[in-house]
Scaffold this motif. Structure first.
Motif, PDB file in Angstrom:
ATOM      1  N   ARG A 173      -8.405  10.156  -4.838  1.00 31.83           N
ATOM      2  CA  ARG A 173      -8.700   9.084  -5.778  1.00 31.83           C
ATOM      3  C   ARG A 173      -7.901   7.856  -5.348  1.00 31.83           C
ATOM      4  N   ASN A 174      -8.426   6.705  -5.642  1.00 28.89           N
ATOM      5  CA  ASN A 174      -7.793   5.457  -5.240  1.00 28.89           C
ATOM      6  C   ASN A 174      -7.582   4.555  -6.443  1.00 28.89           C
TER       7      ASN A 174
ATOM      8  N   SER B 259       0.849  -1.189   0.000  1.00 29.60           N
ATOM      9  CA  SER B 259       0.000   0.000   0.000  1.00 29.60           C
ATOM     10  C   SER B 259       0.886   1.241   0.000  1.00 29.60           C
TER      11      SER B 259
ATOM     12  N   THR C 251      -3.665  -4.875  -9.374  1.00 26.21           N
ATOM     13  CA  THR C 251      -3.854  -6.296  -9.122  1.00 26.21           C
ATOM     14  C   THR C 251      -2.854  -7.090  -9.936  1.00 26.21           C
TER      15      THR C 251
ATOM     16  N   VAL D 211      -6.329   0.574  -7.623  1.00 25.77           N
ATOM     17  CA  VAL D 211      -6.115  -0.800  -7.200  1.00 25.77           C
ATOM     18  C   VAL D 211      -5.246  -1.461  -8.269  1.00 25.77           C
TER      19      VAL D 211
ATOM     20  N   THR E  33      -7.087  -0.524 -11.824  1.00 27.97           N
ATOM     21  CA  THR E  33      -8.484  -0.094 -11.761  1.00 27.97           C
ATOM     22  C   THR E  33      -8.667   0.891 -10.613  1.00 27.97           C
ATOM     23  N   ASP E  34      -9.837   1.526 -10.585  1.00 23.73           N
ATOM     24  CA  ASP E  34     -10.186   2.327  -9.414  1.00 23.73           C
ATOM     25  C   ASP E  34     -10.979   1.427  -8.466  1.00 23.73           C
ATOM     26  N   GLU E  35     -11.470   1.992  -7.373  1.00 26.21           N
ATOM     27  CA  GLU E  35     -12.160   1.164  -6.380  1.00 26.21           C
ATOM     28  C   GLU E  35     -13.479   0.581  -6.882  1.00 26.21           C
ATOM     29  N   THR E  36     -14.007   1.122  -8.004  1.00 26.32           N
ATOM     30  CA  THR E  36     -15.241   0.574  -8.582  1.00 26.32           C
ATOM     31  C   THR E  36     -14.966  -0.527  -9.599  1.00 26.32           C
TER      32      THR E  36
END
Length: 106
Positions: A96-97, A35, A101, A99, A60-63
């Protein structure tokens, strides 16, 4: 004739037993750090990727929507690698977040 057939059957059983003893290591990928927090301005962050297989990186974003404001040096790789990610400047100054993966082969 019976001795040859018995010997062949015994060798087949021995071969099968040897094959069953082999274990396949499960594919894995780990990333350090797990993180990070970036400033609003352009920020470059180094990541250490460790893996025993091929891997694919998605952003990606959190959505779950694909993002383009996090740039990476590669989206696919194999094994261990040091890589950099670049978080582009945030013109809106709102949080903004992202992700990231990493998916190991298999």
């Amino acid at each position: 004739m019976k001795k040859t057939i018995f010997l062949t059957a015994a060798l087949a059983v021995f071969f099968c037993a040897c094959v069953e003893e082999q274990t396949v290591e499960k594919a894995y990928v780990t990333v350090e750090p797990t993180s990070v927090v970036a400033e609003y301005r352009d920020t470059v962050i180094d990541l250490n990727v460790s893996s025993n297989s091929s891997w694919v990186l998605t952003r990606t974003d959190e959505t779950g929507s694909t993002i383009d404001w996090v740039k990476v040096t590669t989206l696919v790789g194999k094994g261990d690698r040091q890589m950099s990610i670049r978080v582009l400047e945030n013109p809106d100054k709102t949080e903004r977040n992202a992700v990231l993966t990493f998916t190991a082969d298999g």
